[in-house]
Design a protein around this motif. Sequence first.
Motif, PDB file in Angstrom:
ATOM      1  N   ALA A   1      26.243 -47.206 -40.087  1.00  0.00           N
ATOM      2  CA  ALA A   1      27.424 -47.917 -40.578  1.00  0.00           C
ATOM      3  C   ALA A   1      28.492 -48.075 -39.504  1.00  0.00           C
ATOM      4  O   ALA A   1      29.496 -48.748 -39.717  1.00  0.00           O
ATOM      5  CB  ALA A   1      28.004 -47.185 -41.777  1.00  0.00           C
ATOM      6  N   SER A   2      28.293 -47.470 -38.357  1.00  0.00           N
ATOM      7  CA  SER A   2      29.271 -47.578 -37.278  1.00  0.00           C
ATOM      8  C   SER A   2      29.409 -49.026 -36.850  1.00  0.00           C
ATOM      9  O   SER A   2      28.409 -49.724 -36.665  1.00  0.00           O
ATOM     10  CB  SER A   2      28.821 -46.731 -36.079  1.00  0.00           C
ATOM     11  OG  SER A   2      28.704 -45.370 -36.451  1.00  0.00           O
ATOM     12  N   ASP A   3      30.658 -49.482 -36.689  1.00  0.00           N
ATOM     13  CA  ASP A   3      30.820 -50.906 -36.430  1.00  0.00           C
ATOM     14  C   ASP A   3      31.741 -51.263 -35.288  1.00  0.00           C
ATOM     15  O   ASP A   3      32.016 -52.444 -35.054  1.00  0.00           O
ATOM     16  CB  ASP A   3      31.293 -51.607 -37.715  1.00  0.00           C
ATOM     17  CG  ASP A   3      32.642 -51.107 -38.183  1.00  0.00           C
ATOM     18  OD1 ASP A   3      33.141 -51.599 -39.210  1.00  0.00           O
ATOM     19  OD2 ASP A   3      33.200 -50.208 -37.517  1.00  0.00           O
ATOM     20  N   TYR A   4      32.249 -50.270 -34.566  1.00  0.00           N
ATOM     21  CA  TYR A   4      33.188 -50.597 -33.491  1.00  0.00           C
ATOM     22  C   TYR A   4      33.061 -49.538 -32.419  1.00  0.00           C
ATOM     23  O   TYR A   4      33.298 -48.358 -32.675  1.00  0.00           O
ATOM     24  CB  TYR A   4      34.602 -50.659 -34.056  1.00  0.00           C
ATOM     25  CG  TYR A   4      35.671 -51.116 -33.099  1.00  0.00           C
ATOM     26  CD1 TYR A   4      37.009 -50.842 -33.355  1.00  0.00           C
ATOM     27  CD2 TYR A   4      35.377 -51.839 -31.947  1.00  0.00           C
ATOM     28  CE1 TYR A   4      38.010 -51.261 -32.502  1.00  0.00           C
ATOM     29  CE2 TYR A   4      36.377 -52.255 -31.075  1.00  0.00           C
ATOM     30  CZ  TYR A   4      37.687 -51.963 -31.363  1.00  0.00           C
ATOM     31  OH  TYR A   4      38.675 -52.390 -30.515  1.00  0.00           O
TER      32      TYR A   4
ATOM     33  N   CYS B   1      31.093 -43.373 -24.079  1.00  0.00           N
ATOM     34  CA  CYS B   1      31.112 -44.305 -25.192  1.00  0.00           C
ATOM     35  C   CYS B   1      31.779 -43.589 -26.354  1.00  0.00           C
ATOM     36  O   CYS B   1      31.736 -42.359 -26.456  1.00  0.00           O
ATOM     37  CB  CYS B   1      29.711 -44.775 -25.561  1.00  0.00           C
ATOM     38  SG  CYS B   1      28.606 -43.506 -26.193  1.00  0.00           S
ATOM     39  N   ALA B   2      32.422 -44.348 -27.198  1.00  0.00           N
ATOM     40  CA  ALA B   2      33.111 -43.768 -28.339  1.00  0.00           C
ATOM     41  C   ALA B   2      33.048 -44.729 -29.518  1.00  0.00           C
ATOM     42  O   ALA B   2      33.112 -45.944 -29.340  1.00  0.00           O
ATOM     43  CB  ALA B   2      34.570 -43.463 -27.998  1.00  0.00           C
ATOM     44  N   GLU B   3      32.896 -44.142 -30.697  1.00  0.00           N
ATOM     45  CA  GLU B   3      33.009 -44.941 -31.903  1.00  0.00           C
ATOM     46  C   GLU B   3      34.470 -44.947 -32.312  1.00  0.00           C
ATOM     47  O   GLU B   3      35.104 -43.888 -32.389  1.00  0.00           O
ATOM     48  CB  GLU B   3      32.160 -44.360 -33.031  1.00  0.00           C
ATOM     49  CG  GLU B   3      32.263 -45.189 -34.305  1.00  0.00           C
ATOM     50  CD  GLU B   3      31.565 -44.553 -35.494  1.00  0.00           C
ATOM     51  OE1 GLU B   3      30.907 -43.518 -35.307  1.00  0.00           O
ATOM     52  OE2 GLU B   3      31.695 -45.116 -36.595  1.00  0.00           O
TER      53      GLU B   3
ATOM     54  N   SER C   1      30.341 -54.683 -34.325  1.00  0.00           N
ATOM     55  CA  SER C   1      28.944 -54.796 -34.746  1.00  0.00           C
ATOM     56  C   SER C   1      28.517 -56.231 -35.057  1.00  0.00           C
ATOM     57  O   SER C   1      27.328 -56.489 -35.214  1.00  0.00           O
ATOM     58  CB  SER C   1      28.688 -53.919 -35.969  1.00  0.00           C
ATOM     59  OG  SER C   1      29.534 -54.294 -37.031  1.00  0.00           O
ATOM     60  N   ASN C   2      29.470 -57.153 -35.130  1.00  0.00           N
ATOM     61  CA  ASN C   2      29.087 -58.546 -35.366  1.00  0.00           C
ATOM     62  C   ASN C   2      28.701 -59.259 -34.065  1.00  0.00           C
ATOM     63  O   ASN C   2      28.426 -60.457 -34.040  1.00  0.00           O
ATOM     64  CB  ASN C   2      30.212 -59.308 -36.068  1.00  0.00           C
ATOM     65  CG  ASN C   2      31.496 -59.348 -35.268  1.00  0.00           C
ATOM     66  OD1 ASN C   2      31.619 -58.647 -34.250  1.00  0.00           O
ATOM     67  ND2 ASN C   2      32.439 -60.142 -35.704  1.00  0.00           N
TER      68      ASN C   2
ATOM     69  N   ASN D   1      22.644 -52.787 -29.562  1.00  0.00           N
ATOM     70  CA  ASN D   1      21.396 -52.997 -30.298  1.00  0.00           C
ATOM     71  C   ASN D   1      21.475 -52.187 -31.585  1.00  0.00           C
ATOM     72  O   ASN D   1      21.255 -50.970 -31.583  1.00  0.00           O
ATOM     73  CB  ASN D   1      20.195 -52.559 -29.458  1.00  0.00           C
ATOM     74  CG  ASN D   1      18.863 -52.873 -30.126  1.00  0.00           C
ATOM     75  OD1 ASN D   1      18.756 -52.874 -31.348  1.00  0.00           O
ATOM     76  ND2 ASN D   1      17.852 -53.140 -29.337  1.00  0.00           N
ATOM     77  N   LYS D   2      21.815 -52.861 -32.657  1.00  0.00           N
ATOM     78  CA  LYS D   2      22.022 -52.167 -33.934  1.00  0.00           C
ATOM     79  C   LYS D   2      20.708 -51.675 -34.538  1.00  0.00           C
ATOM     80  O   LYS D   2      20.700 -50.731 -35.316  1.00  0.00           O
ATOM     81  CB  LYS D   2      22.758 -53.090 -34.903  1.00  0.00           C
ATOM     82  CG  LYS D   2      24.183 -53.421 -34.448  1.00  0.00           C
ATOM     83  CD  LYS D   2      24.868 -54.363 -35.396  1.00  0.00           C
ATOM     84  CE  LYS D   2      24.359 -55.778 -35.268  1.00  0.00           C
ATOM     85  NZ  LYS D   2      24.674 -56.384 -33.954  1.00  0.00           N
TER      86      LYS D   2
END
Lengths: 115, 110
Positions: free
Chosen positions: B29-32, B90-92, B52-53, B67-68
């Motif tokens: 569900a991570s998106d950014y 890297c960080a969410e 994520s888009n 790469n989702k």
Amino acid sequence: EAGVTQFPSHSVIEKGQTVTLRCDPISGHDNLYWYRRVMGKEIKFLLHFVKESKQDESGMPNNRFLAERTGGTYSTLKVQPAELEDSGVYFCASSPRMGSTDTQYFGPGTRLTVL
Amino acid sequence: GESVGLHLPTLSVQEGDNSIINCAYSNSASDYFIWYKQESGKGPQFIIDIRSNMDKRQGQRVTVLLNKTVKHLSLQIAATQPGDSAVYFCAENKVDKLIFGTGTRLQVFP
């Protein structure tokens, strides 16, 4: 525009002593965050202020850590009494708007060494 | 629990070559995501972000790929320079916090 500043840059104290770290966020930023990195591990979240209120303090290790942000401007993080495992680099970050994922801007960090 | 990690603790590249730093995450569900660069004695500095888009985003000499399907992102640095030497995280990016990976130290040799 001045960035996030932190004071002191280094602090060396003995186990059992008290230390207070200070963070001045970018002027006008609602969000203020504290993070720390210990012994080359990942940077871990400690807590998040929105203005003067604690929004999330789930990352605070224990009750020896106390953070405040009086007036919603600068913040202090006090460790009392300090233990050996508290050694690490403490970072502060700020971002503009509450409730958003605006970029967080980091200060240079305070390196804390507990002997 | 959720986690964000990096594959290699150290990456050594020759000046002028391209660098690729990898990162994996566990929460679908991570998106950014954001890449930060930390130089010695300084705090993490924003490099580039991706939502994520998108599956690719380019900046100046840097490209982030997402790469989702396999929950993997990478940071590519073109024509690596000595000034690129640093630790890369890297960080969410969540609304209330950043969740960091363990970091990769990039060493650039002449």
